[in-house]
Design an enzyme around this catalytic site. Sequence first.
Site, PDB file in Angstrom:
ATOM      1  N   HIS A 173     -22.811   3.628 -26.454  1.00 26.96           N
ATOM      2  CA  HIS A 173     -24.093   3.022 -26.126  1.00 26.96           C
ATOM      3  C   HIS A 173     -23.940   1.503 -26.090  1.00 26.96           C
ATOM      4  O   HIS A 173     -23.237   0.928 -26.920  1.00 26.96           O
ATOM      5  CB  HIS A 173     -25.129   3.433 -27.178  1.00 26.96           C
ATOM      6  N   ARG A 211     -26.447   3.771 -21.443  1.00 26.61           N
ATOM      7  CA  ARG A 211     -25.421   4.822 -21.526  1.00 26.61           C
ATOM      8  C   ARG A 211     -25.388   5.619 -20.231  1.00 26.61           C
ATOM      9  O   ARG A 211     -26.341   5.553 -19.427  1.00 26.61           O
ATOM     10  CB  ARG A 211     -25.620   5.723 -22.741  1.00 26.61           C
ATOM     11  N   LYS A 250     -28.330   7.309 -17.894  1.00 25.59           N
ATOM     12  CA  LYS A 250     -29.655   6.929 -18.402  1.00 25.59           C
ATOM     13  C   LYS A 250     -30.245   5.839 -17.491  1.00 25.59           C
ATOM     14  O   LYS A 250     -29.597   5.379 -16.560  1.00 25.59           O
ATOM     15  CB  LYS A 250     -29.553   6.457 -19.865  1.00 25.59           C
ATOM     16  N   ASP A 289     -32.495  -0.752 -17.896  1.00 25.91           N
ATOM     17  CA  ASP A 289     -33.428  -1.341 -18.865  1.00 25.91           C
ATOM     18  C   ASP A 289     -33.034  -2.810 -19.065  1.00 25.91           C
ATOM     19  O   ASP A 289     -31.854  -3.118 -19.297  1.00 25.91           O
ATOM     20  CB  ASP A 289     -33.332  -0.548 -20.178  1.00 25.91           C
ATOM     21  N   CYS A 301     -33.269  -4.891 -21.466  1.00 25.92           N
ATOM     22  CA  CYS A 301     -32.639  -5.370 -22.715  1.00 25.92           C
ATOM     23  C   CYS A 301     -31.120  -5.257 -22.659  1.00 25.92           C
ATOM     24  O   CYS A 301     -30.409  -6.010 -23.319  1.00 25.92           O
ATOM     25  CB  CYS A 301     -33.204  -4.673 -23.946  1.00 25.92           C
ATOM     26  N   TYR A 302     -30.605  -4.331 -21.808  1.00 27.43           N
ATOM     27  CA  TYR A 302     -29.142  -4.195 -21.713  1.00 27.43           C
ATOM     28  C   TYR A 302     -28.517  -5.349 -20.938  1.00 27.43           C
ATOM     29  O   TYR A 302     -27.296  -5.452 -20.873  1.00 27.43           O
ATOM     30  CB  TYR A 302     -28.760  -2.838 -21.113  1.00 27.43           C
ATOM     31  N   ASP A 360     -38.846  -3.897 -20.040  1.00 23.04           N
ATOM     32  CA  ASP A 360     -37.729  -2.974 -19.833  1.00 23.04           C
ATOM     33  C   ASP A 360     -37.510  -2.764 -18.324  1.00 23.04           C
ATOM     34  O   ASP A 360     -36.442  -3.045 -17.770  1.00 23.04           O
ATOM     35  CB  ASP A 360     -38.137  -1.700 -20.599  1.00 23.04           C
ATOM     36  N   ASP A 418     -42.937  -6.954 -23.816  1.00 22.71           N
ATOM     37  CA  ASP A 418     -42.922  -6.969 -25.279  1.00 22.71           C
ATOM     38  C   ASP A 418     -41.959  -8.049 -25.753  1.00 22.71           C
ATOM     39  O   ASP A 418     -41.196  -8.604 -24.962  1.00 22.71           O
ATOM     40  CB  ASP A 418     -42.575  -5.579 -25.855  1.00 22.71           C
ATOM     41  N   HIS A 470     -38.023  -7.149 -25.510  1.00 18.62           N
ATOM     42  CA  HIS A 470     -37.449  -7.271 -24.163  1.00 18.62           C
ATOM     43  C   HIS A 470     -37.484  -8.711 -23.656  1.00 18.62           C
ATOM     44  O   HIS A 470     -36.589  -9.122 -22.914  1.00 18.62           O
ATOM     45  CB  HIS A 470     -38.126  -6.290 -23.188  1.00 18.62           C
TER      46      HIS A 470
HETATM   47  C1  LIG Z   1     -28.073  -6.309 -33.836  1.00 18.76           C
HETATM   48  C2  LIG Z   1     -28.652  -4.972 -33.695  1.00 18.76           C
HETATM   49  C3  LIG Z   1     -29.473  -4.452 -34.805  1.00 18.76           C
HETATM   50  C4  LIG Z   1     -28.397  -4.288 -32.595  1.00 18.76           C
HETATM   51  C5  LIG Z   1     -29.007  -3.023 -32.178  1.00 18.76           C
HETATM   52  C6  LIG Z   1     -28.284  -2.538 -30.980  1.00 18.76           C
HETATM   53  C7  LIG Z   1     -29.024  -1.480 -30.215  1.00 18.76           C
HETATM   54  C8  LIG Z   1     -30.006  -1.931 -29.160  1.00 18.76           C
HETATM   55  C9  LIG Z   1     -28.777  -0.209 -30.411  1.00 18.76           C
HETATM   56  C10 LIG Z   1     -29.407   0.822 -29.577  1.00 18.76           C
HETATM   57  C11 LIG Z   1     -29.992   1.918 -30.367  1.00 18.76           C
HETATM   58  C12 LIG Z   1     -30.241   3.153 -29.531  1.00 18.76           C
HETATM   59  C13 LIG Z   1     -29.570   4.411 -29.898  1.00 18.76           C
HETATM   60  C14 LIG Z   1     -31.038   3.109 -28.495  1.00 18.76           C
HETATM   61  C15 LIG Z   1     -31.266   4.294 -27.611  1.00 18.76           C
HETATM   62  O1  LIG Z   1     -32.525   4.273 -27.296  1.00 18.76           O
HETATM   63  P1  LIG Z   1     -33.073   5.143 -26.074  1.00 18.76           P
HETATM   64  O2  LIG Z   1     -32.532   6.528 -26.105  1.00 18.76           O
HETATM   65  O3  LIG Z   1     -34.548   4.979 -26.133  1.00 18.76           O
HETATM   66  O4  LIG Z   1     -32.551   4.304 -24.854  1.00 18.76           O
HETATM   67  P2  LIG Z   1     -31.545   4.671 -23.650  1.00 18.76           P
HETATM   68  O5  LIG Z   1     -32.165   5.770 -22.884  1.00 18.76           O
HETATM   69  O6  LIG Z   1     -31.505   3.392 -22.872  1.00 18.76           O
HETATM   70  O7  LIG Z   1     -30.219   5.030 -24.251  1.00 18.76           O
HETATM   71 ZN   LIG Z   2     -34.840  -1.797 -23.688  1.00 15.80          ZN
END
Ligand SMILES: CC(C)=CCC/C(C)=C/CC/C(C)=C/COP(=O)(O)OP(=O)(O)O
Ligand SMILES: [Zn+2]
Length: 451
Positions: free
Chosen positions: A225, A267, A270, A273, A275-276, A381, A388, A391
């Site tokens: 991820h 990932r 998916k 977004d 934030c990535y 996002d 928010d 983001h």
């Molecule tokens: C410094 C610090 C604390 C960093 C955190 C890093 C971070 C953003 C980790 C992601 C956590 C995670 C499993 C998100 C999946 O969310 P989702 O399933 O809603 O999103 P997706 O579909 O995009 O994978």
């Molecule tokens: Zn996001």
Amino acid sequence: MATSSPPTEAEALSPTVSQRDQWIVESHVFQIYQLFASIPPNAQSLMLEVQRDKHIEYLTKGLHHLSSTFSVLDSNRPWLCYWIIHSIALLGEFIDDEIEDNTVDFLNRCQDPNGGYAGGPGQMPHLATTYAAVNTLITLGGDKALASINRDKLYGFMRRMKQPNGGFSMHDGGEIDARACYTAISVASVLNILDEELIKNVGDFILSCQTYEGGIAGEPGSEAHGGYTFCGLAAMILIGEANRLDLPRLLDWAVFRQGKECGFQGRTNKLVDGCYSFWQGGAVALLQRLHSIIDEQMAEASQFSTISDVHEENESLAGTSSHATCRIKHEGMNESHSPDFKNIGYNFINEWRASEPLFHSMALQQYILLCAQDQDGGLRDKPGKRRDHYHSCYCLSGLSLCQYSWSKRPDSPPLPKVVMGPYSNLLEPIHPLFNVVLEQYREAREFFAGL
Ligand SMILES: CC(C)=CCC/C(C)=C/CC/C(C)=C/COP(=O)(O)OP(=O)(O)O
Ligand SMILES: [Zn+2]
């Protein structure tokens, strides 16, 4: 789920939920790009403008008042401080004295008497909120903010979170994952309290989180991820052991997470977004800095006939600190033969050398400005989602990385042609390992180096 036979006609005609969601997002994004392509150049440049004043208005409002819907974030209050204050700093705006004083006092009330910062006053100390609080105080800068951090107690908290497998627990009895490693190592590094005891076996733990895809998972056996990949890679760099990862595969995985929507997904399979833009874009920016190690690993790999030979070789090279130091030295970061982890964060930006970004920087800027930016302030996002603070922070951090991704020095002004939209879109540069504005990092480093 993988299946050995091709889909039946009925299966092909009834898409999965993920396929449907992907098509909907693609159609939203492409509509925006089509609209953009169809309007005159002056209207295009308005659409591409960073809405500075609107963003600052939205962010500042969040520091004064949040509605009752934010009660779900009650144990994340230092995060709200970081997301908002870091975003304002990225926009080059100052925080007024009253807000600064209130923030320092509030974070002090989140500081546990036995070290670390909690999500709110009286709550339990947590590594993630400790990272958020420390990064906020660094961003605010000045003696009052920096001296408010009880480094001795914080070190004690980190030692209590340290686990026998080398990882860290997020809090007492909490998750042991790549986030915990990064937040502990990042904070210890910037506060100049990183030592052999904290570093011990962290590299082994993170190495065990790199998956068959090449990215890094939160914990061994989980899915790669972007969030954890940034955390794992940044932590490995800060302890001088990045070369132990399979960097060519990591790079391959990360760059292919940027899709036709122009933004990154977190990932495989998916949705895109905003934030990535930071988590994945940041990981690729870090890999750009490590390109000579990657080249060397690829050259080593090409000497072998099978990929398992390559992995065996990586295994036998792994774990020796002299090897790690040698590779860091190769990057021009460290001239000594013992790991100089105390200076890695600093050398990482000082030994900057220009090279091409390894992701599509202009495409990512396009996604952030046209799809993630709310014209009324704040970032989101994806189209259709609400703005928010989280983001806003990570879209702006990603945008800053893009703008400086060709720079000869980490903070030298980029050429206008690599900054999408008007040049007034230029944000402050960040330190890519800590995600704080570079100037604030430098002040903090000087402050803590003397202690
Ligand atoms: C410094 C610090 C604390 C960093 C955190 C890093 C971070 C953003 C980790 C992601 C956590 C995670 C499993 C998100 C999946 O969310 P989702 O399933 O809603 O999103 P997706 O579909 O995009 O994978
Ligand atoms: Zn996001």
